[in-house]
Design a protein around this motif. Sequence first.
Motif, PDB file in Angstrom:
ATOM      1  N   PHE A 295       0.816  -1.199   0.000  1.00 22.02           N
ATOM      2  CA  PHE A 295       0.000   0.000   0.000  1.00 22.02           C
ATOM      3  C   PHE A 295       0.860   1.263   0.000  1.00 22.02           C
ATOM      4  O   PHE A 295       0.466   2.296  -0.548  1.00 22.02           O
ATOM      5  N   HIS A 296       2.027   1.204   0.639  1.00 19.87           N
ATOM      6  CA  HIS A 296       2.924   2.349   0.723  1.00 19.87           C
ATOM      7  C   HIS A 296       4.348   1.894   0.402  1.00 19.87           C
ATOM      8  O   HIS A 296       4.711   0.732   0.651  1.00 19.87           O
ATOM      9  N   GLU A 297       5.140   2.782  -0.114  1.00 25.75           N
ATOM     10  CA  GLU A 297       6.520   2.484  -0.478  1.00 25.75           C
ATOM     11  C   GLU A 297       7.272   1.899   0.716  1.00 25.75           C
ATOM     12  O   GLU A 297       7.214   2.422   1.832  1.00 25.75           O
ATOM     13  N   GLY A 298       7.944   0.786   0.476  1.00 23.11           N
ATOM     14  CA  GLY A 298       8.768   0.176   1.511  1.00 23.11           C
ATOM     15  C   GLY A 298       8.073  -0.874   2.350  1.00 23.11           C
ATOM     16  O   GLY A 298       8.719  -1.535   3.171  1.00 23.11           O
ATOM     17  N   GLU A 299       6.760  -1.056   2.182  1.00 22.46           N
ATOM     18  CA  GLU A 299       6.045  -2.064   2.954  1.00 22.46           C
ATOM     19  C   GLU A 299       6.321  -3.473   2.430  1.00 22.46           C
ATOM     20  O   GLU A 299       6.635  -3.662   1.255  1.00 22.46           O
ATOM     21  N   GLY A 300       6.178  -4.432   3.318  1.00 23.40           N
ATOM     22  CA  GLY A 300       6.253  -5.828   2.909  1.00 23.40           C
ATOM     23  C   GLY A 300       4.869  -6.367   2.601  1.00 23.40           C
ATOM     24  O   GLY A 300       3.871  -5.901   3.168  1.00 23.40           O
ATOM     25  N   VAL A 301       4.801  -7.355   1.716  1.00 25.67           N
ATOM     26  CA  VAL A 301       3.532  -8.011   1.395  1.00 25.67           C
ATOM     27  C   VAL A 301       3.444  -9.255   2.279  1.00 25.67           C
ATOM     28  O   VAL A 301       3.769 -10.375   1.870  1.00 25.67           O
ATOM     29  N   SER A 302       2.986  -9.050   3.517  1.00 20.24           N
ATOM     30  CA  SER A 302       3.070 -10.079   4.549  1.00 20.24           C
ATOM     31  C   SER A 302       2.295 -11.339   4.197  1.00 20.24           C
ATOM     32  O   SER A 302       2.691 -12.441   4.587  1.00 20.24           O
ATOM     33  N   ALA A 303       1.182 -11.192   3.487  1.00 22.21           N
ATOM     34  CA  ALA A 303       0.382 -12.368   3.129  1.00 22.21           C
ATOM     35  C   ALA A 303       1.207 -13.366   2.329  1.00 22.21           C
ATOM     36  O   ALA A 303       1.105 -14.580   2.537  1.00 22.21           O
ATOM     37  N   GLN A 304       2.026 -12.883   1.427  1.00 25.01           N
ATOM     38  CA  GLN A 304       2.860 -13.763   0.609  1.00 25.01           C
ATOM     39  C   GLN A 304       3.962 -14.415   1.445  1.00 25.01           C
ATOM     40  O   GLN A 304       4.223 -15.614   1.304  1.00 25.01           O
ATOM     41  N   TYR A 305       4.587 -13.643   2.322  1.00 28.28           N
ATOM     42  CA  TYR A 305       5.702 -14.187   3.100  1.00 28.28           C
ATOM     43  C   TYR A 305       5.206 -15.238   4.097  1.00 28.28           C
ATOM     44  O   TYR A 305       5.846 -16.274   4.304  1.00 28.28           O
ATOM     45  N   PHE A 306       4.060 -14.970   4.720  1.00 34.18           N
ATOM     46  CA  PHE A 306       3.508 -15.905   5.697  1.00 34.18           C
ATOM     47  C   PHE A 306       3.078 -17.200   5.005  1.00 34.18           C
ATOM     48  O   PHE A 306       3.303 -18.304   5.518  1.00 34.18           O
ATOM     49  N   ALA A 307       2.478 -17.057   3.830  1.00 28.35           N
ATOM     50  CA  ALA A 307       2.076 -18.233   3.054  1.00 28.35           C
ATOM     51  C   ALA A 307       3.290 -19.067   2.666  1.00 28.35           C
ATOM     52  O   ALA A 307       3.254 -20.307   2.722  1.00 28.35           O
ATOM     53  N   ARG A 308       4.360 -18.410   2.291  1.00 27.15           N
ATOM     54  CA  ARG A 308       5.588 -19.121   1.931  1.00 27.15           C
ATOM     55  C   ARG A 308       6.139 -19.890   3.132  1.00 27.15           C
ATOM     56  O   ARG A 308       6.582 -21.041   3.015  1.00 27.15           O
ATOM     57  N   LEU A 309       6.097 -19.257   4.313  1.00 31.24           N
ATOM     58  CA  LEU A 309       6.607 -19.884   5.529  1.00 31.24           C
ATOM     59  C   LEU A 309       5.811 -21.144   5.871  1.00 31.24           C
ATOM     60  O   LEU A 309       6.386 -22.213   6.121  1.00 31.24           O
ATOM     61  N   LEU A 310       4.479 -21.039   5.870  1.00 31.18           N
ATOM     62  CA  LEU A 310       3.664 -22.206   6.210  1.00 31.18           C
ATOM     63  C   LEU A 310       3.765 -23.285   5.144  1.00 31.18           C
ATOM     64  O   LEU A 310       3.755 -24.480   5.464  1.00 31.18           O
ATOM     65  N   SER A 311       3.879 -22.889   3.890  1.00 30.60           N
ATOM     66  CA  SER A 311       3.979 -23.874   2.804  1.00 30.60           C
ATOM     67  C   SER A 311       5.261 -24.685   2.905  1.00 30.60           C
ATOM     68  O   SER A 311       5.306 -25.844   2.459  1.00 30.60           O
ATOM     69  N   GLN A 312       6.292 -24.107   3.484  1.00 33.16           N
ATOM     70  CA  GLN A 312       7.558 -24.825   3.649  1.00 33.16           C
ATOM     71  C   GLN A 312       7.494 -25.850   4.785  1.00 33.16           C
ATOM     72  O   GLN A 312       8.301 -26.779   4.826  1.00 33.16           O
ATOM     73  N   GLN A 313       6.525 -25.683   5.699  1.00 32.29           N
ATOM     74  CA  GLN A 313       6.501 -26.507   6.905  1.00 32.29           C
ATOM     75  C   GLN A 313       5.419 -27.581   6.897  1.00 32.29           C
ATOM     76  O   GLN A 313       5.587 -28.635   7.516  1.00 32.29           O
TER      77      GLN A 313
END
Length: 294
Positions: free
Chosen positions: A99-117
């Motif tokens: 939404f703003h410059e410099g923010e992380g797209v947390s939904a993608q990172y969290f999904a990646r973390l759970l998908s690895q486990q």
Amino acid sequence: MKPIMFIMPGQEELGESLLAGGGFEKGVLELRNFPDGESYIRVLSDVADAQIIILCQLHQPNEKILPLLLFVGTLRDLGVHSIGLVAPYLAYMRQDKRFHEGEGVSAQYFARLLSQQFDWLLTVDPHLHRIHALNEVYSIPSTALSAVQPIAQWLSGQVNKPIIIGPDGESEQWATKVALAAGCPFEVLSKERFGDREVRVSVPHVADFLDHTPVLVDDIISTGHTMMQAAAHLRESGMRAPVCIGVHGIFAAGALAQMQAAGLQVVTTNSIADPSNQIDLAPLILEGLQQFLQ
């Protein structure tokens, strides 16, 4: 061998319902914190070659996710066959874009973390907005169940002459699904603007439903402000105080008490353990689990 279900802290009541209806073996886990705050994990069940189900709602996820991942690592070391996560409330779905410059797209990172486990994921009504399906961000088999039918069943047994009210145009699709499942009418609040600051909100056909019980339904209740505002508009239109139903009762500090003080009956599912829980998701989840345990 029966699948083994481990119930993480805070989900005991729903977990016992699932164990009673699913024929699973109850997993035994010792989970506590050392004085320095680090987690201690000990699996007391024989899990070698077993299908594992972990029930863990992820409301306030930061305090839950590290013990959960340490637990998964322990299970892998002990030689399990597979590990699935049942997360009735799935966190980190809202930050689905930058939404703003410099923010992380947390939904993608969290999904990646759970998908690895995990080997698979089952949840209920995740907050899907710009992400339209879980498989857009999760790389493991994942299913999002809908609480529409359990809500409709509760309405049919508990509310006299319900009418589903959508607080705005965006809620129309959700209100329609619940109303159709419950076999009751629905309306969406209409807004009529008079100048820059004056807006009148009303029920389009209020005279037809004065003897009905209005029901406001949403996927998440957090501050409760949207529902309280809609309730005020309904009362101004001559209708009764509504029943407010949320799939996930997140409830910011004091929100539930504030809603109840305003004369509202607040009802949630047991996706997150709370005194407002009246709608049981166990039958829905048990049905959804069958696809992963065949």
